[in-house]
Design a protein around this motif. Structure first.
Motif, PDB file in Angstrom:
ATOM      1  N   MET A 186      47.306  34.629  42.037  1.00  0.00           N
ATOM      2  CA  MET A 186      46.455  35.206  41.395  1.00  0.00           C
ATOM      3  C   MET A 186      45.740  35.788  42.659  1.00  0.00           C
ATOM      4  SD  MET A 186      44.851  34.766  37.736  1.00  0.00           S
ATOM      5  CE  MET A 186      45.040  36.421  37.090  1.00  0.00           C
ATOM      6  N   LEU A 187      45.366  37.301  42.629  1.00  0.00           N
ATOM      7  CA  LEU A 187      44.723  37.797  43.824  1.00  0.00           C
ATOM      8  C   LEU A 187      43.840  39.067  43.714  1.00  0.00           C
ATOM      9  CD1 LEU A 187      47.853  38.458  46.046  1.00  0.00           C
ATOM     10  CD2 LEU A 187      45.830  36.692  46.536  1.00  0.00           C
ATOM     11  N   PRO A 188      42.202  39.219  43.804  1.00  0.00           N
ATOM     12  CA  PRO A 188      41.492  40.804  43.625  1.00  0.00           C
ATOM     13  C   PRO A 188      42.887  41.334  43.494  1.00  0.00           C
ATOM     14  CG  PRO A 188      41.092  38.676  45.229  1.00  0.00           C
ATOM     15  CD  PRO A 188      42.037  38.692  44.869  1.00  0.00           C
ATOM     16  N   PHE A 189      42.366  42.269  42.516  1.00  0.00           N
ATOM     17  CA  PHE A 189      43.249  43.589  42.157  1.00  0.00           C
ATOM     18  C   PHE A 189      44.395  43.222  42.383  1.00  0.00           C
ATOM     19  CE2 PHE A 189      39.186  44.798  44.604  1.00  0.00           C
ATOM     20  CZ  PHE A 189      38.383  44.908  43.330  1.00  0.00           C
ATOM     21  N   GLU A 190      45.241  42.432  42.283  1.00  0.00           N
ATOM     22  CA  GLU A 190      46.137  41.939  42.296  1.00  0.00           C
ATOM     23  C   GLU A 190      47.284  43.143  41.546  1.00  0.00           C
ATOM     24  OE1 GLU A 190      49.273  38.273  40.918  1.00  0.00           O
ATOM     25  OE2 GLU A 190      47.520  38.535  39.306  1.00  0.00           O
ATOM     26  N   ALA A 191      47.055  43.834  40.962  1.00  0.00           N
ATOM     27  CA  ALA A 191      48.117  45.066  40.324  1.00  0.00           C
ATOM     28  C   ALA A 191      48.141  46.242  40.927  1.00  0.00           C
ATOM     29  CB  ALA A 191      47.871  45.226  38.549  1.00  0.00           C
ATOM     30  N   LEU A 246      34.658  39.086  39.452  1.00  0.00           N
ATOM     31  CA  LEU A 246      33.846  38.665  40.228  1.00  0.00           C
ATOM     32  C   LEU A 246      33.576  39.167  41.949  1.00  0.00           C
ATOM     33  CD1 LEU A 246      34.717  34.551  39.998  1.00  0.00           C
ATOM     34  CD2 LEU A 246      32.578  35.524  39.002  1.00  0.00           C
ATOM     35  N   LEU A 247      35.032  39.146  42.117  1.00  0.00           N
ATOM     36  CA  LEU A 247      34.952  40.545  43.418  1.00  0.00           C
ATOM     37  C   LEU A 247      33.882  41.553  43.343  1.00  0.00           C
ATOM     38  CD1 LEU A 247      35.079  40.446  46.741  1.00  0.00           C
ATOM     39  CD2 LEU A 247      37.600  41.683  45.728  1.00  0.00           C
ATOM     40  N   GLU A 248      34.446  42.637  41.885  1.00  0.00           N
ATOM     41  CA  GLU A 248      34.102  43.888  42.199  1.00  0.00           C
ATOM     42  C   GLU A 248      32.333  43.725  41.938  1.00  0.00           C
ATOM     43  OE1 GLU A 248      35.889  45.195  38.420  1.00  0.00           O
ATOM     44  OE2 GLU A 248      37.355  45.785  39.664  1.00  0.00           O
ATOM     45  N   THR A 298      35.480  30.504  32.118  1.00  0.00           N
ATOM     46  CA  THR A 298      36.435  30.291  31.387  1.00  0.00           C
ATOM     47  C   THR A 298      36.346  31.805  30.550  1.00  0.00           C
ATOM     48  OG1 THR A 298      35.169  28.963  29.631  1.00  0.00           O
ATOM     49  CG2 THR A 298      36.434  28.173  31.418  1.00  0.00           C
ATOM     50  N   ALA A 299      34.903  32.244  31.136  1.00  0.00           N
ATOM     51  CA  ALA A 299      34.514  33.917  30.107  1.00  0.00           C
ATOM     52  C   ALA A 299      33.416  34.195  31.243  1.00  0.00           C
ATOM     53  CB  ALA A 299      33.824  33.304  28.991  1.00  0.00           C
ATOM     54  N   LEU A 300      33.287  35.628  31.217  1.00  0.00           N
ATOM     55  CA  LEU A 300      33.016  36.337  32.634  1.00  0.00           C
ATOM     56  C   LEU A 300      31.791  37.630  31.635  1.00  0.00           C
ATOM     57  CD1 LEU A 300      32.663  36.786  35.903  1.00  0.00           C
ATOM     58  CD2 LEU A 300      32.933  38.602  34.348  1.00  0.00           C
ATOM     59  N   ALA A 301      31.538  38.224  31.272  1.00  0.00           N
ATOM     60  CA  ALA A 301      30.561  39.446  30.762  1.00  0.00           C
ATOM     61  C   ALA A 301      29.865  39.837  31.699  1.00  0.00           C
ATOM     62  CB  ALA A 301      30.317  39.481  29.189  1.00  0.00           C
ATOM     63  N   VAL A 302      28.985  41.632  32.094  1.00  0.00           N
ATOM     64  CA  VAL A 302      28.221  42.051  32.791  1.00  0.00           C
ATOM     65  C   VAL A 302      27.452  42.053  31.807  1.00  0.00           C
ATOM     66  CG1 VAL A 302      27.369  44.241  33.970  1.00  0.00           C
ATOM     67  CG2 VAL A 302      30.024  43.111  33.722  1.00  0.00           C
ATOM     68  N   SER A 303      25.786  41.407  32.748  1.00  0.00           N
ATOM     69  CA  SER A 303      24.906  41.234  31.777  1.00  0.00           C
ATOM     70  C   SER A 303      24.229  42.525  31.761  1.00  0.00           C
ATOM     71  CB  SER A 303      24.146  39.881  33.473  1.00  0.00           C
ATOM     72  OG  SER A 303      22.499  40.309  31.844  1.00  0.00           O
ATOM     73  N   GLY A 304      23.606  42.096  30.371  1.00  0.00           N
ATOM     74  CA  GLY A 304      22.945  43.239  29.972  1.00  0.00           C
ATOM     75  C   GLY A 304      21.202  43.944  30.636  1.00  0.00           C
ATOM     76  N   PRO A 358      41.135  34.412  35.449  1.00  0.00           N
ATOM     77  CA  PRO A 358      41.823  35.497  35.101  1.00  0.00           C
ATOM     78  C   PRO A 358      40.334  36.254  35.637  1.00  0.00           C
ATOM     79  CG  PRO A 358      41.472  34.083  33.568  1.00  0.00           C
ATOM     80  CD  PRO A 358      41.411  33.647  34.962  1.00  0.00           C
ATOM     81  N   HIS A 359      39.226  36.049  35.855  1.00  0.00           N
ATOM     82  CA  HIS A 359      37.776  37.080  36.233  1.00  0.00           C
ATOM     83  C   HIS A 359      37.908  36.813  37.733  1.00  0.00           C
ATOM     84  CE1 HIS A 359      37.519  36.440  32.150  1.00  0.00           C
ATOM     85  NE2 HIS A 359      37.546  34.676  32.286  1.00  0.00           N
TER      86      HIS A 359
END
Length: 321
Positions: free
Chosen positions: A93-98, A143-145, A201-207, A138-139
């Motif tokens: 897996m790579l950042p911006f793989e697609a 993380l990079l963004e 295992t999970a990631l979300a932008v903090s409110g 998967p995240h």
């Protein structure tokens, strides 16, 4: 003008004009309206950001802020670009793989036949082997963004101590020995910490983004090289001849290694205290080929690990395993 040339010229025309319609394109390229529509559809599928407006004054518009102008590469530059791409293929897996895959497909599609042949020969003669870990990250792109935009994210993290949830502000991402790492400011610890990307295992932008720290001075290269502000200890490890040979290809011990005339050696450098546990695990595999002189914390970690192993096998000998 063949189709590839026409598509390139259409793209250049779109770059030169703020807005255009089908009639203008059919007249300029001498083809039917249906052909131009097919060309625009193909460009859109290749990732060209087109925006259409209906009505008498409608037409097509290129979203300029999302599109780079045509870039011309020499034959050697094109081959070099694919050489760089080959060096990354070993990572699952790579950042911006697609997006990387999409860009390479476009580049290869429009390359001259001679360049394509060189690229194929290159693939047959050069291999960048990366140790396969079979671990998903998967995240990684998120993380990079987050590090690029200075965002706080809430992660669920699985470590040897258990599962925890915490808010972090990533500094960046880097890869070593086939694994991806993310140094970040951890708001729970109120300090920088290193996280394995595959253990998130999970990631979300903090409110709540009001606690964001000033990213000035945080550079992933500086962090990897020295981890500014982190407490360190003097590391001294003596190695046998066999230990030296092994340590030369070991990223944990190659840094600071000095080889003596008789083939033995010594590792002498500063080491982050947070790295000592990993060092202890690595040194267990060296057995008597490596002897730790300092720091005392590392010696104690090794002794505890050896004792745990002794107790484990002693229990197994008693039939209680």
């Amino acid at each position: 003008m063949n189709k590839a040339q026409r598509l390139l010229h259409i793209l250049m025309t779109m770059q030169a004009h703020r807005k255009f319609n089908l009639k203008e394109l059919t007249e300029e390229f001498g083809v039917s309206k249906r052909t131009i529509l097919r060309d625009l559809q193909e460009l859109s599928e290749l990732g060209v950001p087109l925006y259409s407006e209906l009505g008498v004054h409608g037409g097509y518009q290129l979203l300029r802020e999302r599109m780079l102008p045509p870039i011309h590469f020499s034959d050697k530059e094109a081959v070099a670009l694919f050489l760089v791409a080959e060096s990354l293929k070993g990572y699952p897996m790579l950042p911006f793989e697609a997006e990387v895959e999409s860009a390479l497909k476009k580049f290869y599609h429009y390359s001259p036949r001679e360049t394509k042949e060189k690229i194929e020969r290159l693939r047959s003669h050069v291999l960048f082997h990366v140790q396969e870990r079979g671990l998903d990250t998967p995240h990684l792109t998120a993380l990079l963004e987050a590090s690029l935009e200075g965002r706080i994210v809430t992660i669920t993290y699985e470590s040897e101590k258990g599962i925890s949830q915490r808010d972090i502000q990533p500094i960046g991402v880097y890869t070593a020995s086939g694994l991806w790492y993310c140094p970040a400011y951890c708001f729970r610890s109120q300090d920088t910490r290193l996280f394995r990307a595959d253990r998130i295992t999970a990631l979300a932008v903090s409110g709540d983004q009001s606690r964001r720290i000033d990213p000035a001075g945080f550079d992933i290269r500086d962090w990897v090289a020295g981890r500014p502000g982190e407490e360190t200890a003097e590391l001294v490890i003596h190695l046998s001849r066999a230990g030296v040979i092994r340590a030369k290809s070991d990223p944990m011990l190659a840094d600071g290694l000095t080889v003596h005339e008789d083939g033995t050696g010594c590792v002498r450098r500063r080491a982050a205290l947070s790295d000592l546990a990993c060092l202890a695990d690595t040194l267990l595999g060296y057995g008597a080929k490596a002897e730790v002189e300092a720091p005392e914390q590392l010696r104690e970690m090794l002794l505890r690990r050896v004792q745990e192993i002794r107790e484990l096998y002693a229990d197994a000998g008693d039939g209680s395993f």
